[in-house]
Design a protein around this motif. Structure first.
Motif, PDB file in Angstrom:
ATOM      1  N   ALA A 196      -1.424  -2.901  -9.623  1.00 26.78           N
ATOM      2  CA  ALA A 196      -0.294  -3.840  -9.611  1.00 26.78           C
ATOM      3  C   ALA A 196       0.781  -3.379  -8.631  1.00 26.78           C
ATOM      4  N   MET A 197       1.008  -2.071  -8.561  1.00 28.04           N
ATOM      5  CA  MET A 197       2.002  -1.532  -7.632  1.00 28.04           C
ATOM      6  C   MET A 197       1.626  -1.827  -6.192  1.00 28.04           C
ATOM      7  N   MET A 198       0.369  -1.656  -5.834  1.00 22.03           N
ATOM      8  CA  MET A 198      -0.062  -1.912  -4.466  1.00 22.03           C
ATOM      9  C   MET A 198       0.033  -3.390  -4.112  1.00 22.03           C
ATOM     10  N   THR A 199      -0.255  -4.245  -5.091  1.00 18.58           N
ATOM     11  CA  THR A 199      -0.097  -5.680  -4.857  1.00 18.58           C
ATOM     12  C   THR A 199       1.360  -6.013  -4.558  1.00 18.58           C
ATOM     13  N   ARG A 200       2.265  -5.405  -5.287  1.00 21.88           N
ATOM     14  CA  ARG A 200       3.692  -5.626  -5.053  1.00 21.88           C
ATOM     15  C   ARG A 200       4.114  -5.110  -3.678  1.00 21.88           C
ATOM     16  N   ILE A 201       3.707  -3.909  -3.339  1.00 22.52           N
ATOM     17  CA  ILE A 201       4.081  -3.323  -2.046  1.00 22.52           C
ATOM     18  C   ILE A 201       3.555  -4.180  -0.898  1.00 22.52           C
ATOM     19  N   GLU A 202       2.306  -4.618  -0.987  1.00 24.97           N
ATOM     20  CA  GLU A 202       1.727  -5.429   0.085  1.00 24.97           C
ATOM     21  C   GLU A 202       2.398  -6.787   0.176  1.00 24.97           C
ATOM     22  N   GLY A 203       2.777  -7.370  -0.961  1.00 27.91           N
ATOM     23  CA  GLY A 203       3.448  -8.660  -0.937  1.00 27.91           C
ATOM     24  C   GLY A 203       4.809  -8.588  -0.282  1.00 27.91           C
ATOM     25  N   ILE A 204       5.523  -7.495  -0.514  1.00 24.71           N
ATOM     26  CA  ILE A 204       6.849  -7.324   0.081  1.00 24.71           C
ATOM     27  C   ILE A 204       6.746  -6.989   1.562  1.00 24.71           C
ATOM     28  N   ALA A 205       5.821  -6.098   1.904  1.00 29.22           N
ATOM     29  CA  ALA A 205       5.718  -5.631   3.289  1.00 29.22           C
ATOM     30  C   ALA A 205       4.942  -6.590   4.187  1.00 29.22           C
ATOM     31  N   GLY A 206       4.070  -7.401   3.597  1.00 25.63           N
ATOM     32  CA  GLY A 206       3.227  -8.275   4.402  1.00 25.63           C
ATOM     33  C   GLY A 206       2.172  -7.534   5.188  1.00 25.63           C
ATOM     34  N   ARG A 207       1.769  -6.379   4.692  1.00 29.05           N
ATOM     35  CA  ARG A 207       0.742  -5.559   5.347  1.00 29.05           C
ATOM     36  C   ARG A 207       0.103  -4.671   4.291  1.00 29.05           C
ATOM     37  N   SER A 208      -0.932  -3.936   4.656  1.00 31.10           N
ATOM     38  CA  SER A 208      -1.618  -3.108   3.677  1.00 31.10           C
ATOM     39  C   SER A 208      -0.687  -2.037   3.118  1.00 31.10           C
ATOM     40  N   TRP A 209      -0.991  -1.576   1.922  1.00 31.90           N
ATOM     41  CA  TRP A 209      -0.147  -0.561   1.293  1.00 31.90           C
ATOM     42  C   TRP A 209      -0.134   0.732   2.097  1.00 31.90           C
TER      43      TRP A 209
END
Length: 297
Positions: A196-209
């Motif tokens: 879930a954390m990686m999904t959040r990070i990728e959604g905010i950054a618009g790129r891979s974690w």
């Protein structure tokens, strides 16, 4: 509710003998886990294969990190050190990374590749000294999270920077201090929370974690996870219970060597409830001395 538990140890050739000692201590004292995984650079796989056994497996970095991020000799050190970089990494805006960055990225990647519900991180410069059933980390359907309230003051510049970076990665307001500290030995993460954390990070950054995290040279894996499960999900919803007790006694600094020199056994310094000791490899304590203290236990 019962969980399955893995122990994971990022390591490298320079810490091999210390890692061998850790493995011996796990085999002697630790129960309740399905497997112990050694997360190492590709070129170190053959060396660490010596430590494999019925419940221990070596995981090559290539199984965890993208192919465009590879270790290479550091030309600025005339090849004595290594950096993680490459054309693909540079095109993505990533600065050259050091080994300690790569070890943190392996920690992030491993839970999403494992089958166990919970991953417990045990560094290769620590050893277990008392019986420890990892299932005791579970309580009322939740998993222990090391959390020291107000453990990070604003005057702790590096830690404060790590907190700020964690908040930005997760789309949180700038942190205020003092802040909780989640950095320790024997830290346990839930696999579902990492995903879930990686999904959040990728959604905010618009790129891979990997890209989102590794564009910064200063980051702490434990602070990022701690901020996510407490400040994004909430500890109750994340399935964690907080505990500020340190399961592992750690010697962090060169000035600690004096105390180590006088010990006859680690039992002299273990506090109630502590099950392990960590001696940072960079403080210059010979591994032979650590072996002697371990055997005296």
């Amino acid at each position: 509710m019962s969980y399955s538990y893995a122990i994971a140890t990022p390591s490298y050739a320079g810490d091999f003998e210390r890692c061998r000692l850790l493995c011996a201590s796990i085999d002697r004292f630790v129960t309740g886990h399905t497997a112990h995984y050694l997360l190492v650079e590709d070129r170190d796989v053959a060396l660490f294969k010596q430590l494999e056994g019925p419940r221990r497996r070596v995981i090559a970095e290539a199984e965890l990190l993208p192919s465009w991020l590879k270790p290479r000799p550091d030309l600025l050190s005339f090849g004595r050190r290594r950096v993680w970089t490459g054309l693909g990494a540079l095109r993505r805006g990533l600065p050259p990374l050091r080994g300690w960055h790569a070890q943190q990225l392996r920690k992030f990647a491993f839970p999403m590749k494992s089958y166990e519900d919970v991953v417990i991180f045990a560094d290769s410069d620590m050893m277990f000294l008392r019986p420890f059933d990892v299932t005791r980390l579970g309580r009322d359907g939740k998993v222990r999270l090391y959390r020291k309230p107000d453990g990070i003051a604003g005057t702790m510049a590096q830690h404060a920077d790590w907190c700020t970076m964690a908040a930005r990665l997760l789309g949180l307001p700038e942190p205020t201090f003092p802040s909780a500290d989640y950095i320790n030995n024997l830290v346990s993460w839930r696999r579902d929370a990492v995903a879930a954390m990686m999904t959040r990070i990728e959604g905010i950054a618009g790129r891979s974690w990997v890209e989102a995290i590794a564009t910064h040279r200063q980051f702490s894996e434990y602070l990022i996870y701690g901020y996510f499960v407490e400040r994004v999900l909430g500890l109750e919803a994340a399935g964690h219970w907080p505990d500020e007790h340190e399961l592992c006694k750690v010697y962090w600094f060169p000035e600690d060597v004096g105390e180590l020199a006088t010990l006859r056994s680690f039992e002299e310094i273990l506090e109630p409830g502590q099950v392990a000791v960590g001696v940072q490899s960079f403080i210059g304590q010979p591994v032979e001395r650590l072996k002697a203290l371990f055997e005296a236990q």
